[in-house]
Design an enzyme around this catalytic site. Structure first.
Site, PDB file in Angstrom:
ATOM      1  N   THR A  84       3.775  -3.823   3.949  1.00 46.87           N
ATOM      2  CA  THR A  84       3.497  -3.605   5.540  1.00 46.87           C
ATOM      3  C   THR A  84       4.611  -4.428   6.141  1.00 46.87           C
ATOM      4  OG1 THR A  84       1.708  -2.271   5.763  1.00 46.87           O
ATOM      5  CG2 THR A  84       2.945  -3.013   7.622  1.00 46.87           C
ATOM      6  N   THR A 102       4.615   1.568   6.835  1.00 44.44           N
ATOM      7  CA  THR A 102       4.506   0.947   5.243  1.00 44.44           C
ATOM      8  C   THR A 102       4.694   1.282   4.024  1.00 44.44           C
ATOM      9  OG1 THR A 102       2.246   0.253   3.912  1.00 44.44           O
ATOM     10  CG2 THR A 102       2.058   2.103   5.452  1.00 44.44           C
TER      11      THR A 102
END
Length: 267
Positions: A84, A102
């Site tokens: 992420t 992400t």
């Protein structure tokens, strides 16, 4: 093939005279808003968070997370995410943007879109595999995510963009950083260096072991299931946040790594 992105207004709410804009719908944004609702009558006890203040954060975040998992979906079995990224941008005119993206796990689904070269994430694992729940997997459904990019406007007009990477650790980190700059009037560096707690685990609270011995002892009395851990780059215990500020015509920004590097150099 039939997927399309939804363009929706940000959530926009007041907090003690300040303004907070967050992500709506199937993100951690509504849970963030609930935490600040629970904190609306709380006031800091000093210039820095005390053990009692940290226990208040703990209680509010845990209550909001319980409501999230009951009403929005259960992501308790989510593994620790590894891919992420969060970034904040402010331009010369003062426009702020906070973005979280992400792949979830390393290399996501390990499938690349041929026309763009973009890796697809494996966010389908955010769904609850058990049927009959709010976040159960199903055709055409969108899953509950932990991303929480947030914009803040202090009552004095100063604006901030804040967010983090770190799965379920993101929202607790964003709440505390937002509180540090809104409730305690900390500078960006002060806010980033201030020890935090993580409330993403059901059975324990993790606290930054750089806290003073006095605060540690009090916190342990208030929250017996507290364990102390260092802030590390990876594996991380407290998410990986960053924050930017627009004050007048001046732009500043800092990440947690930058804050610790600057603190180490000055020491």
């Amino acid at each position: 093939a039939s997927y399309s992105a939804d363009i929706v207004p940000a959530s926009n709410f007041k907090y003690k005279g300040h303004r907070i804009l967050g992500t709506p719908a199937m993100t951690a944004g509504p849970t963030l808003e609930r935490v600040f609702e629970l904190l609306s009558s709380w006031r800091p006890r000093g210039p820095n968070p005390t053990a009692s203040d940290l226990a208040t954060f703990d209680q509010a975040i845990r209550q909001a997370n319980r409501e999230r998992l009951e009403e929005m979906g259960d992501v308790i079995h989510e593994p620790a995410p590894s891919c992420t990224t969060h970034f904040n941008v402010v331009d010369e005119e003062g426009t702020l943007v906070a973005v979280t993206q992400t792949l979830l796990s390393i290399f996501g689904s390990r499938m690349t879109l041929p026309a763009s070269g973009i890796l697809m994430n494996n966010g389908i694992m955010w769904f609850d595999p058990e049927p009959g729940k709010p976040n159960s997997i199903g055709p055409g459904k969108r899953c509950l995510a932990n991303m929480c990019p947030t914009l803040l406007e202090h009552a004095d007009g100063t604006r901030f963009g804040v967010g983090a990477a770190g799965g379920r650790k993101i929202m607790p980190a964003v709440v505390q950083l937002a509180s540090f700059v809104l409730d305690y009037n900390m500078s960006l560096e002060e806010a980033m260096l201030e020890p935090r707690i993580d409330v993403s685990l059901a059975d324990m609270t993790i606290a930054d072991d750089s806290m003073s011995a006095h605060v540690k002892n009090e916190l342990k009395e208030l929250i017996p299931d507290t364990t102390f851990a260092p802030r590390t780059t990876y594996p991380y215990n407290f998410a990986c946040p960053s924050i930017i500020e627009r004050s007048g015509e001046t732009n500043t920004g800092i990440t947690e790594v930058m804050a610790y590097w600057a603190d180490a150099v000055s020491a």
